[in-house]
Design a protein around this motif. Structure first.
Motif, mmCIF file in Angstrom:
data_model
loop_
_atom_site.group_PDB
_atom_site.id
_atom_site.type_symbol
_atom_site.label_atom_id
_atom_site.label_comp_id
_atom_site.label_asym_id
_atom_site.label_seq_id
_atom_site.Cartn_x
_atom_site.Cartn_y
_atom_site.Cartn_z
ATOM 1 N N LYS A 10 0.904 -1.395 0.131
ATOM 2 C CA LYS A 10 0.240 0.016 0.053
ATOM 3 C C LYS A 10 0.722 1.553 0.048
ATOM 4 N N HIS A 11 1.819 1.275 0.935
ATOM 5 C CA HIS A 11 2.776 2.596 1.141
ATOM 6 C C HIS A 11 3.942 2.147 1.165
ATOM 7 N N PRO A 12 4.578 1.860 0.035
ATOM 8 C CA PRO A 12 5.862 1.242 -0.261
ATOM 9 C C PRO A 12 7.134 2.576 0.191
ATOM 10 N N GLU A 13 6.664 3.651 0.184
ATOM 11 C CA GLU A 13 7.733 4.744 0.448
ATOM 12 C C GLU A 13 7.726 4.979 2.030
ATOM 13 N N ARG A 14 7.076 4.188 2.755
ATOM 14 C CA ARG A 14 7.260 4.194 4.103
ATOM 15 C C ARG A 14 8.277 3.002 4.824
ATOM 16 N N THR A 15 8.768 2.286 3.871
ATOM 17 C CA THR A 15 9.545 1.249 4.204
ATOM 18 C C THR A 15 10.850 1.000 3.718
ATOM 19 N N CYS A 16 11.986 0.447 4.237
ATOM 20 C CA CYS A 16 13.084 0.509 3.320
ATOM 21 C C CYS A 16 13.059 -1.126 2.977
ATOM 22 N N TRP A 17 13.096 -1.563 1.806
ATOM 23 C CA TRP A 17 13.133 -2.895 1.128
ATOM 24 C C TRP A 17 14.541 -3.509 0.762
ATOM 25 N N GLY A 18 15.603 -2.986 1.590
ATOM 26 C CA GLY A 18 17.060 -3.501 1.149
ATOM 27 C C GLY A 18 17.193 -4.776 1.970
ATOM 28 N N ASN A 32 24.359 1.192 7.577
ATOM 29 C CA ASN A 32 25.569 1.220 6.728
ATOM 30 C C ASN A 32 25.541 2.580 6.122
ATOM 31 N N GLY A 33 24.908 3.451 6.561
ATOM 32 C CA GLY A 33 25.038 4.922 6.026
ATOM 33 C C GLY A 33 24.356 5.365 5.066
ATOM 34 N N SER A 34 23.472 4.134 4.330
ATOM 35 C CA SER A 34 23.006 4.449 2.927
ATOM 36 C C SER A 34 21.578 4.884 3.296
ATOM 37 N N GLY A 35 20.746 5.211 2.265
ATOM 38 C CA GLY A 35 19.427 5.707 2.423
ATOM 39 C C GLY A 35 18.614 4.463 2.153
ATOM 40 N N ARG A 36 17.291 4.789 2.125
ATOM 41 C CA ARG A 36 16.273 4.083 1.905
ATOM 42 C C ARG A 36 16.328 3.157 0.488
ATOM 43 N N THR A 37 16.140 1.758 0.533
ATOM 44 C CA THR A 37 16.002 1.383 -0.760
ATOM 45 C C THR A 37 14.771 1.089 -1.262
ATOM 46 N N GLN A 38 14.420 1.565 -2.164
ATOM 47 C CA GLN A 38 12.920 1.674 -2.815
ATOM 48 C C GLN A 38 12.266 0.140 -3.352
#
Length: 66
Positions: A10-18, A32-38
């Protein structure tokens, strides 16, 4: 055992998928200092799993798109 990967959340932008943790955007645990994985649907559209070899059988998973 790894969690089943949702095809169209529903709201993939609220979660990190990495990784299998699926952290909230505000509390990434990887450290690891990285941002959210889309989620792939954010980049490729709702039919993202029909292209390429993702190893996902859409018949095995319930549809989560509403």
């Amino acid at each position: 055992m790894a969690k089943k990967f949702p095809l169209n959340p529903k709201h993939p932008e609220r979660t990190c998928w990495g990784c299998d943790k699926y952290c909230s955007v505000n509390a990434l645990q990887c450290g690891n200092g990285s941002g959210r994985t889309q989620h792939p649907s954010e980049m490729l559209g709702e039919d993202w799993y029909t292209w390429g070899d993702w190893g996902i059988d859409p018949n095995e998973q319930p549809e989560t798109n509403t």
